[in-house]
Structures are given as structure tokens and as C-alpha cells.
Design a protein around this motif. Structure first.
Motif, short mmCIF file in Angstrom:
data_model
loop_
_atom_site.label_atom_id
_atom_site.label_comp_id
_atom_site.label_asym_id
_atom_site.label_seq_id
_atom_site.Cartn_x
_atom_site.Cartn_y
_atom_site.Cartn_z
N ILE A 154 0.81 -1.21 0.00
CA ILE A 154 0.00 0.00 0.00
C ILE A 154 0.85 1.27 0.00
CG2 ILE A 154 -1.67 1.35 1.35
CD1 ILE A 154 -3.02 -1.32 2.06
N ASN A 155 1.88 1.34 0.88
CA ASN A 155 2.68 2.58 0.88
C ASN A 155 4.19 2.34 0.91
OD1 ASN A 155 3.29 1.92 3.50
ND2 ASN A 155 2.09 3.55 4.45
N GLY A 156 4.60 1.11 0.61
CA GLY A 156 6.04 0.80 0.61
C GLY A 156 6.44 0.09 1.89
N PRO A 171 5.22 1.91 -3.66
CA PRO A 171 3.92 1.26 -3.45
C PRO A 171 3.43 0.70 -4.79
CG PRO A 171 3.91 3.53 -2.62
CD PRO A 171 5.16 3.37 -3.43
N ASN A 195 -3.49 5.29 0.64
CA ASN A 195 -3.01 6.67 0.69
C ASN A 195 -3.36 7.47 -0.55
OD1 ASN A 195 -2.00 5.86 3.09
ND2 ASN A 195 0.15 6.11 2.58
N GLN A 217 3.54 8.77 -2.85
CA GLN A 217 4.31 9.09 -1.64
C GLN A 217 5.41 10.11 -1.95
OE1 GLN A 217 4.05 7.80 1.54
NE2 GLN A 217 2.29 6.55 1.00
N PHE A 223 8.02 10.52 0.22
CA PHE A 223 9.24 9.98 0.83
C PHE A 223 10.25 11.08 1.16
CE2 PHE A 223 7.98 6.01 -1.62
CZ PHE A 223 7.56 5.31 -0.50
#
Ligand code: SF4
Ligand code: SF4
Ligand code: FES
Lengths: 180, 248
Positions: free
Chosen positions: A89-91, A136, B123, B127, B129
């Protein structure tokens, strides 16, 4: 009857196999599930290449070229693709390496780490190259559903499959929602 | 309630208020929840997180900074706002490194609980990051800026509770981040103490007391036992953060 079963494929990319273990945590309820579903390519079968499937479960983020290749094959062959677990989902925790450059990581592990005998960064052509970052899965292909958790609970899997088998849109009950 | 008390309507409920009170404060006093992350009772509001966005007619306003007025009609629990709040929460998640499985605030974190409250399953956005500096210089407190949601509660608490002015937010746009007002910019040279409200008020895992992580068993953490929409939960959170300090 057999050909009306849902075809299910699963894979672990940059995962820890924990989501697969949590899937198996359905315990004896797996038996009921397998009356309605059969496995295609999965770490639990010997099938090497994915065929046409109804559902693909992806555990793990994308950290190397082979992950990306497998993920694309799953997307091309699965009607419904599901990102399972925090990593997909997000790494997830592996994405904490995104704090460093890839070169820094490789050098630390293969050149400067403690107890290294033959310092050398592996470069055999057989080995998939690492990507600059851990991604992800949703940033590489379109994802249809997400099962959060590290790992998601067996109940989460169960709710998901029950809804799908009844032809409903899977919606996770609030009590099963967690990211840790 | 005196009979001449003024009131407004929030999602079909009458909410009494006294002049000068915000929509948020009046709602909370009437035990009605409006989602919020950067509001804290007793600390001046700043309108940073926008989770408390409500609708008055077609206008969207922050409930924590908008004064209540007689007879206005305020909508909060509507699908449109739940969707907007979920998107805002997703933005907070992708803008930092919110890897809950490796965060010692998990289960005790308001951002995470908000995401649960809003039914956030992914999410949605790519991202960022980010790679921001961790400050572990202080012997008892550490700061992980990648989890900071810039709510500024620590900034305001440090101004208003003890006048130490330990924190500030500096930088523009995406570069905005929490800074420490000390000669070296490090927590170690600041006046911050673990008992300070500013050290305990952080709703997420950005300001943490050292060596007290992972002490509460799963099932007994704040948001295992409470839902974020319980009124007065702030006190539970502060109490938890105080115990964490004392227990070491
Ligand atoms: S601060 Fe909260 S949302 Fe962020 S990683 Fe920690 S538990 Fe998760
Ligand atoms: S450190 Fe915590 S309290 Fe301070 S601005 Fe960031 S999230 Fe808010
Ligand atoms: S609580 Fe109102 S903007 Fe954050």
C-alpha cells in the motif's frame, strides 16, 4: 462446478511473506474458501506463470526490476488486483531505505559492513537490479482494492472474500481497519 | 443554560454558545464532535489541518477559527466533508513517512485514529518519501520530522503554557518544517523538558520521549480502547504521554 470457481493468484514482491501467513491464519475457514476458489500462480503452488485469473493478491512493495515485471504480469492477467498489507500500500518498512541513496545502501551492505570477506556489490546478470526507491504497487499499476495492515488480519481476508463471493463491493468493517 | 443564550444549528442539533466562542469550542462544550487534529482545548486555534472544515451555506470554513454566530446553519457530518477530510488525511500521510508498523506511536496516534475514523484504506496519492533531519540530541526527547504534520501544537504550547518558545515552523510551501529555537538548532541546547506540555502534546509520532516506546500491550493502547470522536480524549492522550514520561 469446478470451472465456476474463482481463480486466485498471489505473489510476494518486496514482502516478508507475513501477509501470506496471515492469509493462512484463516485456518479451517480456508477449506470453505477453497470450495469456491482455486489457486493459480502463488508461492503456495508450483505454477510458474500466471494464467487468466479473477483475483490477484499482491504482498510487498516494488523494490527491483523483477518485482515490477511480476506486478505488470499480474495486472495484465487479473480481473481484480488487490494490494495486500502495508508494504504494497505505501512501501511499508522496506521503504525506510528511501532515506538513503541506493548506492549508499549497497556499499554499506556489500563493501563496508562488518564481517565482509570478499567486498563486492553483486553484479551477475541473473540478479534483478534494485530500483532507486521502494515503491507502493499503486504507483506502478492500477489497484482495485486495498487490505491494510502489517499484516491484515485473517478476518480482513475473510470479509474481503465473503463480499466478493456474494457479488458485493468489499468494504472493510471499521473494527478490522488497522495499519500496524 | 440561561434562556437568553444564543445558539446555532450543527447537523440538525441546537448548539448553545456565548459570544466570542468558536464553532469548535461550542460544539465540544455541547459534547458534539467535529473532526480535528490541530485543535486542542485551551490552546489558541490556528487552522492548520483543515480537518474541522464545516459548511455554512455553500461556504467551507474551519470550525476551530470561525466564531459562532446566532442562528447559523452548520453542516459537518455529510458525505462531501467526510470525503474531503479523508483526502486531507491521505495528503498528511503521503507528505511524510508514516510507516505505522515501525512507529512507536502506533495505536496512540491521532492522525492514525483519524484515518481509521474516516475509513481510509489507502493513501491514494503518490508518496513524497521526504528525507528530513531526525534530532536525537536531547537526552530524553527526540524529534522525527518525517512524521510531523505541522499542526503547530508544540509551537503554540511552548509559547502559551510556559513561554519557553522552543519550537517554530520555518520554510515555505513544501519546505516548511519544524525548527528548534536554540543556538545550534538542536533540541539538546533548548529548554525543552519532558514534563513540558510542548513535549507531550504532539498528536503524532514526531516528538517522542526516549526509551518509553512499545510499553503498552496491543489492545490496551489509547485508540484500541477509545474512538477519536470521544469528547475529552485530549486529556486521556496527555495523561498517557505523562505516564510514559514518568514510567521510565
Ligand atoms: S505518526 Fe501516527 S500515522 Fe505516522 S507513522 Fe506513527 S502511528 Fe503512523
Ligand atoms: S512536532 Fe508534533 S506537535 Fe509539533 S507541529 Fe509537528 S506534529 Fe504538530
Ligand atoms: S482543527 Fe481546525 S484546522 Fe485543524
Amino acid at each position: 462446478m469446478n470451472n465456476s470457481k474463482l481463480k486466485l493468484a498471489t505473489t510476494s514482491l518486496a514482502g516478508c511473506f507475513g501477509c501470506h501467513m496471515s492469509f493462512l491464519d484463516m485456518d479451517e475457514r480456508l477449506e470453505a474458501l477453497l470450495e469456491h476458489a482455486s489457486f493459480d500462480r502463488s508461492p503456495l503452488t508450483d505454477i510458474k506463470t500466471i494464467g487468466n485469473c479473477d483475483i490477484g493478491l499482491i504482498e510487498g512493495g516494488v523494490c527491483n526490476a523483477e518485482n515490477a515485471e511480476v506486478l505488470r504480469q499480474f495486472r495484465a492477467n487479473c480481473r481484480i488486483l488487490v494490494a495486500v498489507g502495508a508494504c504494497a500500500i505505501n512501501g511499508g518498512v522496506p521503504a525506510m531505505r528511501n532515506q538513503y541513496s541506493l548506492q549508499e545502501c549497497l556499499e554499506e551492505v556489500y563493501l563496508h559492513g562488518t564481517g565482509i570477506v570478499n567486498p563486492r556489490i553483486p553484479d551477475d546478470i541473473e540478479l534483478p537490479l534494485l530500483l532507486d526507491k521502494v515503491y507502493p504497487v499503486g504507483e506502478i499499476v492500477k489497484i482495485d482494492y486495498y487490505l491494510p495492515g502489517c499484516p491484515p488480519s485473517a478476518d480482513t481476508f475473510l470479509h474481503f472474500f465473503e463480499a466478493l463471493l456474494q457479488g458485493k463491493t468489499p468494504e472493510l468493517p471499521r473494527e478490522t481497519l488497522h495499519y500496524d | 443554560m440561561p434562556t437568553d443564550q444564543q445558539s446555532f444549528t450543527l447537523d440538525n442539533c441546537k448548539i448553545p454558545f456565548s459570544p466570542g466562542q468558536t464553532i469548535m469550542d461550542a460544539a465540544l462544550a455541547a459534547k458534539t464532535y467535529i473532526p480535528h487534529l490541530c485543535h486542542f482545548p485551551g490552546i489558541s486555534p490556528q487552522g492548520n489541518c483543515k480537518l474541522c472544515t464545516v459548511k455554512i451555506g455553500t461556504r467551507q470554513v474551519a470550525a476551530c477559527t470561525t466564531l459562532a454566530e446566532p442562528d447559523i446553519v452548520v453542516e459537518s457530518e455529510i458525505q462531501e466533508l467526510t470525503d474531503a477530510r479523508r483526502a486531507l488525511t491521505q495528503m498528511l500521510f503521503i507528505e511524510g513517512n508514516h510507516i505505522c508498523p515501525s512507529c512507536e506511536k502506533t495505536g496512540n496516534c491521532s492522525l492514525q485514529a483519524m484515518a481509521y475514523h474516516l475509513g481510509m484504506e489507502d493513501n491514494h496519492f503518490p508518496q513524497f518519501f521526504p528525507q528530513r533531519e531526525v534530532d536525537a540530541s536531547h537526552p530524553q526527547i527526540w524529534l522525527d520530522r518525517d512524521r510531523c504534520i505541522l499542526c503547530s501544537l508544540c509551537v503554540r504550547a511552548s509559547q502559551e503554557a510556559d513561554g519557553k518558545h522552543v519550537f517554530a515552523i520555518a520554510g515555505r510551501g513544501l519546505d516548511a518544517q519544524l525548527i528548534v529555537n536554540s543556538s545550534s538548532g538542536k533540541l539538546a541546547e533548548s529548554d525543552l523538558a519532558p514534563e513540558d506540555l510542548a513535549a507531550r502534546i504532539c498528536p503524532v509520532g514526531a516528538i517522542l520521549i526516549k526509551e518509553v516506546g512499545y510499553q503498552t500491550p496491543i489492545g490496551q493502547r489509547i485508540f484500541d480502547q477509545h474512538k477519536i470522536d470521544e469528547i475529552g480524549l485530549e486529556q486521556v492522550i496527555l495523561a498517557h504521554n505523562t505516564t510514559a514520561t514518568r514510567d521510565e
